[in-house]
Write an enzyme that holds these catalytic residues in place. Structure first.
Site, PDB file in Angstrom:
ATOM      1  N   PRO A   1       4.673   1.722  -0.538  1.00  0.00           N
ATOM      2  CA  PRO A   1       6.107   1.564  -0.140  1.00  0.00           C
ATOM      3  C   PRO A   1       6.977   1.067  -1.278  1.00  0.00           C
ATOM      4  O   PRO A   1       7.315  -0.306  -0.687  1.00  0.00           O
ATOM      5  CB  PRO A   1       6.433   1.713   1.382  1.00  0.00           C
ATOM      6  CG  PRO A   1       5.545   0.547   1.791  1.00  0.00           C
ATOM      7  CD  PRO A   1       4.627   0.414   0.672  1.00  0.00           C
ATOM      8  N   GLU A   2       7.425   2.331  -2.419  1.00  0.00           N
ATOM      9  CA  GLU A   2       8.650   1.163  -3.224  1.00  0.00           C
ATOM     10  C   GLU A   2      10.440   2.060  -2.911  1.00  0.00           C
ATOM     11  O   GLU A   2       9.859   3.150  -1.877  1.00  0.00           O
ATOM     12  CB  GLU A   2       8.328   1.537  -4.729  1.00  0.00           C
ATOM     13  CG  GLU A   2       7.027   0.439  -4.916  1.00  0.00           C
ATOM     14  CD  GLU A   2       6.339   0.276  -6.750  1.00  0.00           C
ATOM     15  OE1 GLU A   2       7.687   0.212  -7.162  1.00  0.00           O
ATOM     16  OE2 GLU A   2       5.258   0.155  -6.308  1.00  0.00           O
TER      17      GLU A   2
END
Length: 271
Positions: A2-3
């Site tokens: 997750p960015e």
DNA sequence: ATTCTCACCTGCGGGC
DNA sequence: TGCCCGCAGGTGAGAA
């Protein structure tokens, strides 16, 4: 996984559905990065008002207080009317009258933290130092440019630090620097006005496109409604060491920067 | 004050 | 087949 784009895609996939839901039960699995900070019983009866995002954090706002959710390196959320029984990597479950929210996080670098309000010390500690949101109008070229000038660190590290701008992680930092034609090892202060402008635009476009594409992943990213992202199909440099540059066919290089891998084209990206 | 390194934890793929 | 090593999307804490 997750960015910023993955977190935002996750948020959009369940925010509307959980808004207004009443919490009927809450359970924890193994310890996450930080303690919850409140009793599970105290969550029961609370109502979820909305889901906001700050950088890579999700903020589940309640009628009293809020829950800060971070997905760490390997976390993902699911939200559905019914979820299967908890597995060994499911570490937080929130049963509501509108569905079941679950954090699945094998490495447990993620966290769920309760805070009584937006001024709580724990929020100030975790969010207080964060830079501007790259997809908001507040992300101005002038401030970004000035921020670059004041740092001697390599530009890749500056982007990852989140102090100038939030949400840019290891994948999108490499991709944005490729689009801007800047080598990740370049000292931030050595980036002039023209390249700063290109980088500013590249950060916005690469993140916005990834959000539009439903998030990215090298492995198994999926949002809270189970749909998968497909940004990885368009990565120019990340994970492509030795493969030909999409622009000039030169072999993509990999370097280590602060225990993280950076990828760049030695021809298209200048120091 | 910045900048750098380490730590947290589990799973997976490659090499032997 | 099985073991060992290195690596993986993040980020605060503490040391230089």
């Amino acid at each position: 996984m997750p960015e910023l784009p993955e977190v935002e895609v996750t948020r959009r996939s369940f925010a509307d559905r959980i808004a207004g839901a009443r919490i009927v039960d809450a359970t924890l699995g193994k310890p996450l990065r930080w303690p919850l900070g409140c009793s599970l019983e105290s969550l029961v009866g609370r109502r979820v008002t909305c889901v906001d995002r700050r950088g890579k954090y999700l903020l589940l706002r309640l009628d009293q207080g809020l829950l800060l959710v971070h997905l760490g390196m390997s976390g993902s959320l699911s939200f559905a009317l019914n979820l299967p029984p908890s597995g060994p990597h499911d570490h937080f479950d929130l049963q509501t009258d509108r569905g079941h929210l679950r954090l699945h996080d094998p490495r447990r670098f993620g966290a769920v933290v309760w805070a009584p309000d937006d001024d709580a010390p724990v929020l100030r500690k975790l969010l207080g130092h964060l830079g501007v949101e790259p997809l908001s109008e507040v992300f101005s070229l002038a401030d970004f440019s000035a921020g670059l000038k004041s740092s001697r660190a390599p530009i890749k590290q500056v982007l990852l630090s989140g102090k100038l701008v939030v949400g840019v992680g290891n994948i999108y930092a490499s991709e944005a620097l490729f689009l801007a034609g800047i080598r990740p090892t370049t000292q931030a202060r050595r980036i002039g006005p023209l390249r700063a402008k290109r980088l500013h635009a590249a950060i916005r476009s690469v993140l916005a496109e990834a959000v539009a594409a439903g998030g990215s992943t090298l492995r198994d990213f999926q949002s809270a409604d189970g749909s998968a992202g497909h940004f990885q199909l368009s990565a120019h440099v990340y994970g492509r060491a030795g493969a030909p540059c999409h622009t000039c066919a030169a072999p993509i290089k990999m370097v280590r920067q602060g225990q993280r891998s950076s990828f760049y084209c030695p021809v298209c990206q200048r120091p």
